[in-house]
Design a protein around this motif. Sequence first.
Motif, mmCIF file in Angstrom:
data_model
loop_
_atom_site.group_PDB
_atom_site.id
_atom_site.type_symbol
_atom_site.label_atom_id
_atom_site.label_comp_id
_atom_site.label_asym_id
_atom_site.label_seq_id
_atom_site.Cartn_x
_atom_site.Cartn_y
_atom_site.Cartn_z
ATOM 1 N N GLN A 158 5.999 13.813 -15.593
ATOM 2 C CA GLN A 158 6.015 14.898 -14.830
ATOM 3 C C GLN A 158 6.771 14.505 -13.509
ATOM 4 O O GLN A 158 7.403 13.537 -13.378
ATOM 5 N N ASP A 159 6.832 15.291 -12.525
ATOM 6 C CA ASP A 159 7.445 15.167 -11.464
ATOM 7 C C ASP A 159 6.794 13.975 -10.502
ATOM 8 O O ASP A 159 7.324 13.243 -9.768
ATOM 9 N N VAL A 160 5.444 13.752 -10.771
ATOM 10 C CA VAL A 160 4.712 12.685 -10.231
ATOM 11 C C VAL A 160 5.066 11.426 -10.871
ATOM 12 O O VAL A 160 4.815 11.197 -11.989
ATOM 13 N N SER A 161 5.148 10.356 -9.925
ATOM 14 C CA SER A 161 5.545 9.030 -10.646
ATOM 15 C C SER A 161 4.456 8.371 -11.169
ATOM 16 O O SER A 161 3.270 8.762 -10.933
ATOM 17 N N PRO A 162 4.426 7.386 -12.076
ATOM 18 C CA PRO A 162 3.343 6.798 -12.540
ATOM 19 C C PRO A 162 2.458 5.995 -11.109
ATOM 20 O O PRO A 162 1.222 6.129 -11.412
ATOM 21 N N GLN A 163 3.197 5.390 -10.449
ATOM 22 C CA GLN A 163 2.188 4.850 -9.227
ATOM 23 C C GLN A 163 1.520 5.937 -8.492
ATOM 24 O O GLN A 163 0.356 5.478 -8.130
ATOM 25 N N ARG A 164 2.259 6.967 -8.128
ATOM 26 C CA ARG A 164 1.505 7.788 -7.250
ATOM 27 C C ARG A 164 0.416 8.678 -8.202
ATOM 28 O O ARG A 164 -0.413 8.800 -7.646
ATOM 29 N N TRP A 165 0.673 8.716 -9.491
ATOM 30 C CA TRP A 165 -0.353 9.331 -10.227
ATOM 31 C C TRP A 165 -1.709 8.467 -10.276
ATOM 32 O O TRP A 165 -2.818 8.689 -10.127
ATOM 33 N N LEU A 166 -1.271 7.025 -10.294
ATOM 34 C CA LEU A 166 -2.368 6.113 -10.346
ATOM 35 C C LEU A 166 -3.176 5.976 -9.007
ATOM 36 O O LEU A 166 -4.329 6.147 -9.055
ATOM 37 N N TRP A 167 -2.526 5.832 -7.992
ATOM 38 C CA TRP A 167 -3.046 5.737 -6.587
ATOM 39 C C TRP A 167 -3.867 7.369 -6.304
ATOM 40 O O TRP A 167 -4.973 7.203 -5.408
ATOM 41 N N THR A 168 -3.105 8.103 -6.800
ATOM 42 C CA THR A 168 -3.996 9.506 -6.334
ATOM 43 C C THR A 168 -5.439 9.526 -7.287
ATOM 44 O O THR A 168 -6.408 9.743 -6.612
ATOM 45 N N ARG A 169 -5.442 8.844 -8.633
ATOM 46 C CA ARG A 169 -6.644 9.084 -9.183
ATOM 47 C C ARG A 169 -7.510 7.920 -8.677
ATOM 48 O O ARG A 169 -8.814 8.418 -8.628
ATOM 49 N N LEU A 170 -7.082 6.898 -8.475
ATOM 50 C CA LEU A 170 -7.801 5.704 -7.829
ATOM 51 C C LEU A 170 -8.447 6.349 -6.443
ATOM 52 O O LEU A 170 -9.698 5.811 -5.996
ATOM 53 N N ALA A 171 -7.830 6.931 -5.695
ATOM 54 C CA ALA A 171 -8.336 7.309 -4.163
ATOM 55 C C ALA A 171 -9.411 8.335 -4.482
ATOM 56 O O ALA A 171 -10.479 8.144 -3.756
ATOM 57 N N LEU A 172 -9.134 9.360 -5.313
ATOM 58 C CA LEU A 172 -10.196 10.403 -5.598
ATOM 59 C C LEU A 172 -11.395 9.797 -6.053
ATOM 60 O O LEU A 172 -12.578 9.981 -5.570
ATOM 61 N N LEU A 173 -11.386 8.979 -7.148
ATOM 62 C CA LEU A 173 -12.374 8.343 -7.753
ATOM 63 C C LEU A 173 -13.117 7.262 -6.856
ATOM 64 O O LEU A 173 -14.509 7.109 -6.836
ATOM 65 N N GLY A 174 -12.198 6.504 -6.137
ATOM 66 C CA GLY A 174 -12.887 5.459 -5.162
ATOM 67 C C GLY A 174 -13.622 6.224 -3.973
ATOM 68 O O GLY A 174 -14.524 5.670 -3.636
ATOM 69 N N LEU A 175 -13.288 7.306 -3.540
ATOM 70 C CA LEU A 175 -13.958 8.141 -2.594
ATOM 71 C C LEU A 175 -15.184 8.534 -2.973
ATOM 72 O O LEU A 175 -16.479 8.525 -2.316
ATOM 73 N N PHE A 176 -15.356 8.959 -4.398
ATOM 74 C CA PHE A 176 -16.497 9.343 -4.991
ATOM 75 C C PHE A 176 -17.444 8.244 -5.211
ATOM 76 O O PHE A 176 -18.729 8.395 -4.650
#
Length: 254
Positions: A29-47
Amino acid sequence: MPLLIGVFVGVPVLTREHEQRTLLLAWSQDVSPQRWLWTRLALLGLFVAAVTSAVAGVSDHLERLQARVAPVSLFEYGPFLNTAMLPAVISLCWFAVGVALGAAIKRTLPAVFGVIVGFVGLTYLVRWRYPTLMEPLTAHRVIGGPGVGVLRDNALVVKGGMIDYGIDGPSGAFDASGRELTGVELQRLCPPDNGTGRTLACFVEHNLQQHLQYQPGSRIPEFHLIVAGGYLGLTALALLVVWWIVRRTDLSAG
């Protein structure tokens, strides 16, 4: 808690994408693999950070209450890991390790097995090594003497304190001149009394002492920082591995 977080929150982040063959869809998609990764890690990490910080606050409070009413030192391994922010730091570490193993192995069950083995191994390693992360202090303590002396205020005994009877080797008891008695010598001097109290009186009469290596309770914050720093270093390494694997992943493989 750290183990469960690593298994049920960390491992599925990438293994689920690999097993369901959805990486191509997620990363094309429009989101790069690295951005997809860091977004998911950030959300789960904050949780994970929010939940485990709350648990850490409660466990710290309960351990300190228990130490006031029971003969428990906050420097002992269980209370030590349950105080300050170590529960949160260790949980974040195993979340990152779970993600890294999932990214490397790409299968849920083997990655879960890897997290379990790694958790058990590192836990026992820390338990074995943490008392000597700083050079222990030494002291002689009169056996049966009044008070607890150097062992007050949550001190941790690193070596010493055990008295061995009837052996040719060292007994752990020292005479007034500082010479360590053998187990045989100690048995001849103060025979076991089967709980009547005469042996302890004999120790006091002959001014026998124990040689202790200990960590004072005042060092607990420093030990917390050392152990937390080690886990944070492992967290950073795991995240670097995840980034490297994602960067090299072939999208055509799905």
